[in-house]
Write a protein that holds these residues in place. Structure first.
Motif, short mmCIF file in Angstrom:
data_model
loop_
_atom_site.label_atom_id
_atom_site.label_comp_id
_atom_site.label_asym_id
_atom_site.label_seq_id
_atom_site.Cartn_x
_atom_site.Cartn_y
_atom_site.Cartn_z
N ALA B 3 -53.90 60.60 121.12
CA ALA B 3 -53.04 58.88 121.90
C ALA B 3 -52.41 58.49 120.97
O ALA B 3 -50.83 58.01 121.07
CB ALA B 3 -54.08 57.94 120.56
N LYS B 4 -51.57 59.31 119.35
CA LYS B 4 -50.73 58.59 119.03
C LYS B 4 -48.95 59.21 119.76
O LYS B 4 -48.92 58.76 119.75
CB LYS B 4 -50.60 59.18 117.04
N ARG B 5 -49.03 60.09 120.10
CA ARG B 5 -48.05 61.13 120.65
C ARG B 5 -47.90 60.56 122.16
O ARG B 5 -46.62 60.02 122.24
CB ARG B 5 -48.81 62.51 120.80
N ARG B 6 -49.27 59.75 122.65
CA ARG B 6 -48.81 59.36 124.15
C ARG B 6 -48.50 57.46 124.54
O ARG B 6 -47.07 57.55 124.60
CB ARG B 6 -50.54 58.92 124.65
N ARG B 7 -48.55 57.59 122.84
CA ARG B 7 -48.06 56.30 122.44
C ARG B 7 -46.00 56.49 122.02
O ARG B 7 -45.65 56.20 122.64
CB ARG B 7 -48.60 55.12 121.41
N PHE B 8 -46.22 57.51 121.52
CA PHE B 8 -44.80 57.60 121.13
C PHE B 8 -43.75 57.78 122.50
O PHE B 8 -42.65 57.40 122.53
CB PHE B 8 -44.41 58.63 120.44
N VAL B 9 -44.35 58.60 123.51
CA VAL B 9 -44.11 58.75 124.45
C VAL B 9 -43.78 57.63 125.85
O VAL B 9 -42.57 57.42 125.79
CB VAL B 9 -44.60 59.96 125.73
N ARG B 10 -44.80 56.49 125.29
CA ARG B 10 -44.67 55.42 126.28
C ARG B 10 -43.54 54.58 125.19
O ARG B 10 -42.46 53.70 126.53
CB ARG B 10 -45.97 54.72 126.48
N ASP B 11 -43.90 54.43 123.99
CA ASP B 11 -43.26 53.84 123.83
C ASP B 11 -41.17 54.12 123.72
O ASP B 11 -40.36 53.42 123.69
CB ASP B 11 -42.97 53.16 122.35
N ASN B 12 -40.97 55.58 123.73
CA ASN B 12 -39.82 56.00 123.53
C ASN B 12 -39.15 57.03 124.96
O ASN B 12 -38.10 57.85 125.34
CB ASN B 12 -39.47 57.17 122.33
N GLY B 13 -40.38 56.16 126.36
CA GLY B 13 -40.30 57.30 127.58
C GLY B 13 -38.27 56.81 128.49
O GLY B 13 -38.17 58.02 128.42
N LEU B 14 -37.48 56.12 127.64
CA LEU B 14 -36.04 55.52 128.47
C LEU B 14 -35.47 56.48 127.66
O LEU B 14 -34.74 57.37 128.02
CB LEU B 14 -36.06 54.17 128.29
N THR B 15 -35.99 56.96 126.61
CA THR B 15 -34.68 57.87 125.71
C THR B 15 -35.09 59.35 125.93
O THR B 15 -34.55 59.80 125.84
CB THR B 15 -34.47 57.41 124.45
N LEU B 16 -36.30 59.34 125.48
CA LEU B 16 -36.42 60.93 125.85
C LEU B 16 -36.58 60.84 127.47
O LEU B 16 -35.57 62.44 127.75
CB LEU B 16 -38.53 60.62 125.40
N ALA B 17 -36.43 60.47 128.37
CA ALA B 17 -36.22 60.79 129.44
C ALA B 17 -34.96 61.05 130.03
O ALA B 17 -34.19 62.40 130.59
CB ALA B 17 -36.93 59.97 130.47
N PHE B 18 -33.93 60.59 129.74
CA PHE B 18 -32.23 60.27 129.62
C PHE B 18 -32.12 61.94 128.89
O PHE B 18 -31.35 62.01 129.09
CB PHE B 18 -31.77 59.05 129.13
N GLY B 19 -32.39 62.08 127.68
CA GLY B 19 -32.73 62.70 126.22
C GLY B 19 -32.50 64.20 126.70
O GLY B 19 -31.76 65.24 127.39
N MET B 20 -33.84 64.27 128.19
CA MET B 20 -34.31 65.86 128.53
C MET B 20 -33.18 65.85 129.66
O MET B 20 -33.03 66.74 129.89
CB MET B 20 -35.60 65.51 128.98
N ALA B 21 -33.30 64.85 130.36
CA ALA B 21 -32.00 64.42 131.67
C ALA B 21 -30.48 65.46 131.66
O ALA B 21 -30.15 66.96 131.90
CB ALA B 21 -32.14 63.97 132.62
#
Lengths: 136, 228
Positions: B3-21
């Motif tokens: 649950a902690k990791r899911r929350r981290f991904v949801r809270d940082n989705g914009l940075t993570l998605a564009f960072g990976m792209a």
């Protein structure tokens, strides 16, 4: 891994890359210098086989085409002068220009070492060097 | 996934998605650029280079940094420009009477800072001055760094190309005053400036439902400084 651990790893990587890059720049300059010195020794001695061995494949082919014979049979007919000692070496990436006392030589790095791409080169204003021997 | 990791991904989705792209696009650029560079070497009768050598080359470095500098310049100018410049009806603009750096009260700094304000916003010395401009300073700093990197890598890449063409190499000063450096810089700048101008004016009349970069769909065209 912690954030600071990742940061340290990144800096170590960047340091390693820059160290390798700087280290190889001097090595490449020395290697281009040595290849030119070997080529000029062959020119001075009239050693056609050694001269051809020092040439890049495309340049060797052009020598063969212009002389309509093997490289060793043709290259002495190009009448390259002995250029004397090396004065300056400029290396950028895998290309080099070596200015000697009486000539300028261009080299490129190949898997078997630095090879002469063009020799007997004279500068021209705002244009490429005019070279006695060069590739296509 | 915890649950902690899911929350981290949801809270940082914009940075993570564009960072990976970004990483995927950079990887694609590396492979395509490597193939193109070897095509050029082959055309000159020279030996091809491996992928690792290409990644360490000035050719790859200048192609990467010329785009980075223009992106950071775009954000730097956008962040600074929108302090003073306005566009009626655009969600990218402040309201028409709000041009300028605004009062301490509006910016919640110094004596107007709240309990949850960042620490440096609560201070009344140089730290508040720096923190009040930290986003622009970072973007401007990254622009200058990447533009300088472009100038250094570009000079080396250009000289490598000149040596392939049996031309004399150029000094760094001559390069940064020359056509290649400014062509690379300006061709990137013009596209970034066009994108900002387009975004400012198109967002007056067009909407993207759910995006904070757009006004709510039913908002009138004349409403300024409204975001979803």
């Amino acid at each position: 891994m912690s954030g600071s651990g990742r940061g340290l790893l990144l800096w170590a990587f960047l340091l390693a890359v820059s160290t390798v890059a700087c280290g190889t720049a001097d090595e490449r300059r020395d290697a281009a210098d040595a290849a030119t010195t070997r080529f000029e020794a062959a020119v001075r001695d009239g050693d056609a086989v050694a001269m051809c061995r020092a040439l890049a494949p495309g340049t060797r082919t052009e020598v063969e085409l212009s002389g309509e014979a093997t490289c060793a049979e043709s290259v002495l007919g190009e009448e390259l002068p002995y250029a004397g000692a090396v004065r300056t070496v400029d290396v950028f990436g895998r290309q080099a220009r070596v200015v000697l006392q009486h000539d300028t030589v261009f080299l490129s790095q190949f898997p078997e070492g630095w090879k002469v791409v063009a020799a007997g080169c004279r500068p021209q204003h705002a244009q490429p060097y005019r070279c006695t021997v060069k590739g296509s | 996934m915890t649950a902690k990791r899911r929350r981290f991904v949801r809270d940082n989705g914009l940075t993570l998605a564009f960072g990976m792209a970004f990483l995927l696009a950079l990887t694609g650029q590396a492979f395509a650029g490597h193939a193109e560079f070897n095509n050029e070497l082959a055309a000159d009768g020279l030996a091809p280079i491996g992928l690792a050598a290409y990644l360490a080359s000035s050719e790859f470095a200048v192609d990467v940094t010329e785009n980075w500098q223009s992106e950071y310049l775009q954000f730097f100018l956008f962040i600074l420009g929108t302090v003073w410049l306005l566009q009626r009806g655009s969600p990218e603009s402040k309201e028409i009477d709000e041009a300028g750096p605004e009062s301490d009260k509006e910016q919640r700094v110094g004596q107007y800072a709240r309990a949850d304000s960042p620490h440096w916003a609560r201070t009344r010395d140089w730290r508040q001055t720096v923190y009040s401009r930290s986003l622009g300073l970072l973007m401007g700093g990254l622009f200058l760094l990447s533009w300088f990197a472009q100038a250094v890598a570009g000079s080396a890449a250009y000289n490598e190309q000149r040596l392939r063409q049996l031309q004399r190499p150029m000094g760094w000063g001559e390069y940064v005053l020359g056509a290649d450096f400014w062509s690379r810089s300006l061709q990137n700048w013009q596209s970034e400036l066009l994108a900002v101008a387009s975004m400012a004016i198109f967002s007056v009349y067009l909407r993207q439902r759910g995006s904070p970069e757009s006004k709510p769909v039913g908002t009138p065209h004349g409403a300024t400084g409204v975001e979803s």
